[in-house]
Design an enzyme around this catalytic site. Structure first.
Site, PDB file in Angstrom:
ATOM      1  N   GLU A  28       0.825  -1.206   0.000  1.00  0.00           N
ATOM      2  CA  GLU A  28       0.000   0.000   0.000  1.00  0.00           C
ATOM      3  C   GLU A  28       0.862   1.259   0.000  1.00  0.00           C
ATOM      4  O   GLU A  28       1.816   1.378   0.758  1.00  0.00           O
ATOM      5  CB  GLU A  28      -0.929   0.007   1.216  1.00  0.00           C
ATOM      6  CG  GLU A  28      -1.910  -1.158   1.245  1.00  0.00           C
ATOM      7  CD  GLU A  28      -2.905  -1.159   0.092  1.00  0.00           C
ATOM      8  OE1 GLU A  28      -3.037  -0.128  -0.606  1.00  0.00           O
ATOM      9  OE2 GLU A  28      -3.559  -2.201  -0.108  1.00  0.00           O
ATOM     10  N   CYS A  70      -8.460  -2.056   7.703  1.00  0.00           N
ATOM     11  CA  CYS A  70      -7.046  -2.040   7.306  1.00  0.00           C
ATOM     12  C   CYS A  70      -6.548  -0.617   7.069  1.00  0.00           C
ATOM     13  O   CYS A  70      -5.485  -0.238   7.559  1.00  0.00           O
ATOM     14  CB  CYS A  70      -6.815  -2.909   6.070  1.00  0.00           C
ATOM     15  SG  CYS A  70      -6.880  -4.668   6.474  1.00  0.00           S
ATOM     16  N   HIS A  95      -1.433  -5.732   1.829  1.00  0.00           N
ATOM     17  CA  HIS A  95      -2.599  -6.607   1.713  1.00  0.00           C
ATOM     18  C   HIS A  95      -2.187  -7.905   1.019  1.00  0.00           C
ATOM     19  O   HIS A  95      -1.398  -7.886   0.071  1.00  0.00           O
ATOM     20  CB  HIS A  95      -3.698  -5.919   0.877  1.00  0.00           C
ATOM     21  CG  HIS A  95      -4.703  -5.177   1.703  1.00  0.00           C
ATOM     22  ND1 HIS A  95      -4.897  -3.810   1.601  1.00  0.00           N
ATOM     23  CD2 HIS A  95      -5.589  -5.608   2.646  1.00  0.00           C
ATOM     24  CE1 HIS A  95      -5.855  -3.438   2.451  1.00  0.00           C
ATOM     25  NE2 HIS A  95      -6.294  -4.508   3.096  1.00  0.00           N
TER      26      HIS A  95
END
Ligand code: PCA
Length: 216
Positions: free
Chosen positions: A81, A144, A168
């Site tokens: 991310e 998240c 992820h």
């Protein structure tokens, strides 16, 4: 030698396990090539409580690096991310029955934070080992992203944390079997991938200047 806090989540959304915790718990106590040590921690899949737990662990462990890992069912590869955003907008209730909508994570906090991991170099290192991975431009707006934003907010004032970010991971094959057509990744590959990610994080001084962008 550094101390690395690596977190995973408990199962949510009717699943029996969460690949993030399955992978992370097996790496607890492991050492990287330079002797840096991994400390694993489990986070509840609940707004607020997940960040409270993370804050306690950071205080106890005093990590140099923090990487949080979560399940992204439906994604086909490991996604590193890039950015956390300051909003909770839950598409379903969390494990505590909460479903915040358009709520800031930190009142008056910045709109977003960038991960402080070498995200491009990590993707390159994973590809070099034949592991599917890419940069992701959104961690969503569920628990998240909430944890990712809260982590980066804490790291912004705790300078002992040199690197922090979020990854992820896809479903495990046994989960995908119950979600027809969903992509998956083996537990062994996820564990290898996390080790490569951490080795890259502590060894790379400057991230690679290559595109990790997308048109959507
Ligand atoms: N995935 C969820 C929350 C916990 C997890 O493993 C998410 O992507 O927000």
């Amino acid at each position: 030698m550094k101390t690395i806090l690596l977190t995973g989540f408990e199962p949510f959304g009717g699943e029996h396990n969460n690949p993030s915790w399955e992978a992370v718990r097996r790496l607890d106590g492991k050492h990287l090539h330079d002797g840096s040590r991994i400390v694993a921690a489990l986070l509840p899949c609940a707004f607020g409580a997940a960040l409270d737990t993370l804050a306690v662990k950071i205080r106890l462990v005093a990590p140099d690096v923090v990487v949080c890992v979560g399940q992204a069912g439906g994604r086909a590869d490991l996604t590193i991310e890039r950015v956390a955003i300051n909003v909770d907008d839950a598409p379903m209730a969390d494990n505590a029955g909460q479903q915040p909508i358009d709520a800031p994570i930190v009142a008056n906090g910045p709109v977003g934070y960038f991960a402080t991991l070498p995200i491009k170099a990590i993707v390159q290192a994973l590809h070099a080992k034949g592991i599917p991975a890419s940069v992701s431009q959104t961690a969503g707006t569920y628990v998240c992203n909430h944890v990712f934003y809260g982590l980066m907010h804490m790291a912004s004032s705790r300078h002992a944390i040199q690197h922090a970010g979020f990854v992820h991971i896809p479903y495990l094959p046994e989960q995908a079997a119950a979600h027809r057509g969903a992509p998956s990744m083996s537990l062994a590959m996820m564990m290898d991938a996390l080790m490569i990610l951490l080795e890259t994080t502590i060894s790379v001084k400057h991230d690679s200047h290559v595109s990790g962008g997308s048109t959507h």
